[in-house]
Scaffold this active site. Structure first.
Site, PDB file in Angstrom:
ATOM      1  N   ASN A  14       0.837  -1.206   0.000  1.00 49.11           N
ATOM      2  CA  ASN A  14       0.000   0.000   0.000  1.00 49.11           C
ATOM      3  C   ASN A  14       0.867   1.250   0.000  1.00 49.11           C
ATOM      4  O   ASN A  14       0.557   2.230  -0.684  1.00 49.11           O
ATOM      5  CB  ASN A  14      -0.956   0.006   1.194  1.00 49.11           C
ATOM      6  CG  ASN A  14      -2.222  -0.764   0.905  1.00 49.11           C
ATOM      7  OD1 ASN A  14      -3.057  -0.312   0.130  1.00 49.11           O
ATOM      8  ND2 ASN A  14      -2.351  -1.946   1.495  1.00 49.11           N
ATOM      9  N   MET A  89       0.949  -2.535  12.040  1.00 49.87           N
ATOM     10  CA  MET A  89       0.251  -3.500  12.881  1.00 49.87           C
ATOM     11  C   MET A  89       0.501  -3.236  14.370  1.00 49.87           C
ATOM     12  O   MET A  89       0.846  -4.148  15.124  1.00 49.87           O
ATOM     13  CB  MET A  89       0.655  -4.927  12.494  1.00 49.87           C
ATOM     14  CG  MET A  89       0.405  -5.252  11.020  1.00 49.87           C
ATOM     15  SD  MET A  89      -1.256  -4.869  10.434  1.00 49.87           S
ATOM     16  CE  MET A  89      -2.059  -6.419  10.760  1.00 49.87           C
ATOM     17  N   LEU A  92      -2.282   2.040  18.519  1.00 53.38           N
ATOM     18  CA  LEU A  92      -1.664   3.320  18.875  1.00 53.38           C
ATOM     19  C   LEU A  92      -2.153   3.800  20.240  1.00 53.38           C
ATOM     20  O   LEU A  92      -3.296   3.574  20.618  1.00 53.38           O
ATOM     21  CB  LEU A  92      -2.012   4.357  17.806  1.00 53.38           C
ATOM     22  CG  LEU A  92      -1.520   4.011  16.402  1.00 53.38           C
ATOM     23  CD1 LEU A  92      -2.194   4.905  15.372  1.00 53.38           C
ATOM     24  CD2 LEU A  92      -0.006   4.123  16.316  1.00 53.38           C
ATOM     25  N   ASN A 106      -6.216   5.407   7.804  1.00 56.18           N
ATOM     26  CA  ASN A 106      -5.837   3.992   7.865  1.00 56.18           C
ATOM     27  C   ASN A 106      -6.565   3.248   6.758  1.00 56.18           C
ATOM     28  O   ASN A 106      -7.657   3.642   6.352  1.00 56.18           O
ATOM     29  CB  ASN A 106      -6.229   3.395   9.223  1.00 56.18           C
ATOM     30  CG  ASN A 106      -5.839   1.934   9.347  1.00 56.18           C
ATOM     31  OD1 ASN A 106      -4.730   1.544   8.951  1.00 56.18           O
ATOM     32  ND2 ASN A 106      -6.724   1.111   9.885  1.00 56.18           N
ATOM     33  N   HIS A 108      -8.092  -0.553   5.962  1.00 58.49           N
ATOM     34  CA  HIS A 108      -8.456  -1.791   6.660  1.00 58.49           C
ATOM     35  C   HIS A 108      -9.087  -2.751   5.657  1.00 58.49           C
ATOM     36  O   HIS A 108      -9.939  -2.344   4.860  1.00 58.49           O
ATOM     37  CB  HIS A 108      -9.437  -1.477   7.795  1.00 58.49           C
ATOM     38  CG  HIS A 108      -9.790  -2.692   8.596  1.00 58.49           C
ATOM     39  ND1 HIS A 108      -8.917  -3.256   9.509  1.00 58.49           N
ATOM     40  CD2 HIS A 108     -10.899  -3.461   8.599  1.00 58.49           C
ATOM     41  CE1 HIS A 108      -9.489  -4.328  10.029  1.00 58.49           C
ATOM     42  NE2 HIS A 108     -10.688  -4.480   9.505  1.00 58.49           N
ATOM     43  N   SER A 135     -11.628  -0.582   3.328  1.00 56.47           N
ATOM     44  CA  SER A 135     -12.129   0.728   3.749  1.00 56.47           C
ATOM     45  C   SER A 135     -10.958   1.627   4.106  1.00 56.47           C
ATOM     46  O   SER A 135      -9.986   1.178   4.717  1.00 56.47           O
ATOM     47  CB  SER A 135     -13.000   0.604   5.012  1.00 56.47           C
ATOM     48  OG  SER A 135     -14.008  -0.363   4.854  1.00 56.47           O
ATOM     49  N   ASP A 144     -10.030   0.645  14.385  1.00 57.75           N
ATOM     50  CA  ASP A 144     -10.711   0.463  13.098  1.00 57.75           C
ATOM     51  C   ASP A 144     -12.081   1.127  13.055  1.00 57.75           C
ATOM     52  O   ASP A 144     -13.027   0.628  12.442  1.00 57.75           O
ATOM     53  CB  ASP A 144     -10.837  -1.041  12.753  1.00 57.75           C
ATOM     54  CG  ASP A 144      -9.469  -1.688  12.602  1.00 57.75           C
ATOM     55  OD1 ASP A 144      -8.534  -0.989  12.198  1.00 57.75           O
ATOM     56  OD2 ASP A 144      -9.344  -2.889  12.918  1.00 57.75           O
ATOM     57  N   ALA A 172      -7.608  -3.757  -4.916  1.00 56.87           N
ATOM     58  CA  ALA A 172      -8.588  -2.679  -4.665  1.00 56.87           C
ATOM     59  C   ALA A 172      -8.039  -1.682  -3.647  1.00 56.87           C
ATOM     60  O   ALA A 172      -8.250  -0.469  -3.761  1.00 56.87           O
ATOM     61  CB  ALA A 172      -9.900  -3.288  -4.176  1.00 56.87           C
ATOM     62  N   GLU A 173      -7.305  -2.194  -2.633  1.00 58.26           N
ATOM     63  CA  GLU A 173      -6.733  -1.306  -1.610  1.00 58.26           C
ATOM     64  C   GLU A 173      -5.815  -0.268  -2.245  1.00 58.26           C
ATOM     65  O   GLU A 173      -5.850   0.915  -1.912  1.00 58.26           O
ATOM     66  CB  GLU A 173      -5.920  -2.118  -0.598  1.00 58.26           C
ATOM     67  CG  GLU A 173      -6.761  -2.982   0.317  1.00 58.26           C
ATOM     68  CD  GLU A 173      -5.933  -3.644   1.412  1.00 58.26           C
ATOM     69  OE1 GLU A 173      -5.001  -3.031   1.941  1.00 58.26           O
ATOM     70  OE2 GLU A 173      -6.218  -4.821   1.730  1.00 58.26           O
TER      71      GLU A 173
HETATM   72  C1  GAR Z   1      -3.186  -4.655   3.954  1.00 54.88           C
HETATM   73  O1  GAR Z   1      -4.073  -5.610   3.462  1.00 54.88           O
HETATM   74  C2  GAR Z   1      -3.877  -3.746   4.940  1.00 54.88           C
HETATM   75  O2  GAR Z   1      -5.207  -3.467   4.617  1.00 54.88           O
HETATM   76  C3  GAR Z   1      -3.785  -4.570   6.190  1.00 54.88           C
HETATM   77  O3  GAR Z   1      -2.497  -5.141   6.169  1.00 54.88           O
HETATM   78  C4  GAR Z   1      -2.092  -5.318   4.814  1.00 54.88           C
HETATM   79  C5  GAR Z   1      -0.742  -4.675   4.628  1.00 54.88           C
HETATM   80  O4  GAR Z   1      -0.216  -4.971   3.367  1.00 54.88           O
HETATM   81  N1  GAR Z   1      -3.982  -3.771   7.356  1.00 54.88           N
HETATM   82  C6  GAR Z   1      -4.534  -4.216   8.476  1.00 54.88           C
HETATM   83  O5  GAR Z   1      -4.911  -5.353   8.629  1.00 54.88           O
HETATM   84  C7  GAR Z   1      -4.638  -3.178   9.563  1.00 54.88           C
HETATM   85  N2  GAR Z   1      -5.436  -3.667  10.641  1.00 54.88           N
HETATM   86  P1  GAR Z   1       0.951  -4.099   2.737  1.00 54.88           P
HETATM   87  O6  GAR Z   1       2.077  -4.036   3.788  1.00 54.88           O
HETATM   88  O7  GAR Z   1       1.378  -4.852   1.542  1.00 54.88           O
HETATM   89  O8  GAR Z   1       0.402  -2.737   2.426  1.00 54.88           O
END
Ligand code: GAR
Length: 209
Positions: A14, A89, A92, A106, A108, A135, A144, A172-173
């Site tokens: 991301n 992860m 906070l 953030n 999620h 989201s 969250d 999608a993220e």
């Molecule tokens: C992503 O899917 C993000 O939405 C999730 O961790 C992944 C990180 O991937 N976040 C959470 O679960 C937060 N509670 P990335 O390091 O490749 O971006």
């Protein structure tokens, strides 16, 4: 351009999506820092190679407040205006959340308010949901929670596993996060006004049991 710091703990795909989107000349934000609680986070190397300042400090042996304080100093030193959590992860401390209230986003991997916390894809599949998704929301003291800035539903296919669904949701993220961030920092509303809005909403929420 708005000065954005990205906090990561892992692979940082991301973060990479936010960084690549920021290369467009009309993107209203720039990434000024990528910071992590994990010095081995893969995303740090990627950011370095792209010429972005990085910072890492492990949380081991520190209280939540101490570690957040160190991260906060790094954000201030980089003249950060907005913080984007991207697979950060760590829960906070309330002090840190307060300092960045209205300026911290953030992503999620679920259609909030469904499936806060971990194992979101597994839970969506087990529940027989037709869609998973992701989201982007403003960060408030509650995990969250916070005003939702954007969501993308992703259809669950027959035979999907948590991993196969996660891989599609991740696509999608990457699109959703950069779009939401660009719209958010480009808003004419001043950050102080946003902070007030977030506070107001937090105050109107029913007390947790
Ligand atoms: C992503 O899917 C993000 O939405 C999730 O961790 C992944 C990180 O991937 N976040 C959470 O679960 C937060 N509670 P990335 O390091 O490749 O971006």
């Amino acid at each position: 351009k708005a000065r954005v710091a990205v906090l990561i703990s892992g692979t940082g795909t991301n973060m990479a999506a936010l960084l690549y989107a920021a290369k467009a000349t009309d993107c209203p934000y720039e990434i000024v820092l990528v910071a992590s609680n994990n010095p081995d986070a893969g995303g740090l190397k990627l950011a370095e190679a792209e010429g972005i300042a990085t910072f890492a400090h492990p949380h081991k042996g520190l209280s939540r407040e101490e570690h957040d304080g160190i991260m906060h100093e790094a954000l201030i030193a980089a003249k950060t205006e907005f913080v984007a959590l991207a697979g950060y992860m760590r829960i906070l401390s309330s002090g840190f959340v307060e300092k960045w209230e209205g300026r911290m986003l953030n992503i999620h991997p679920s259609l909030l308010p469904k499936y806060k916390g971990l194992h979101t894809h597994e839970r969506a599949i087990e529940a027989g949901d037709s869609h998973g998704g992701c989201s982007v929301h403003l960060v408030t003291a509650e995990l969250d929670d916070g005003p939702i800035l954007g969501q993308t539903p992703v259809a669950i296919l027959p035979g999907d596993t948590a991993d196969s669904l996660a891989a599609r949701v991740l696509i999608a993220e990457h699109q959703l996060y950069s779009r939401c961030l660009a719209v958010f920092v480009g808003r004419e509303t001043s950050p102080d006004h946003l902070v007030a809005q977030v506070r107001e909403r937090a105050l109107s929420l029913p007390e947790a049991d």
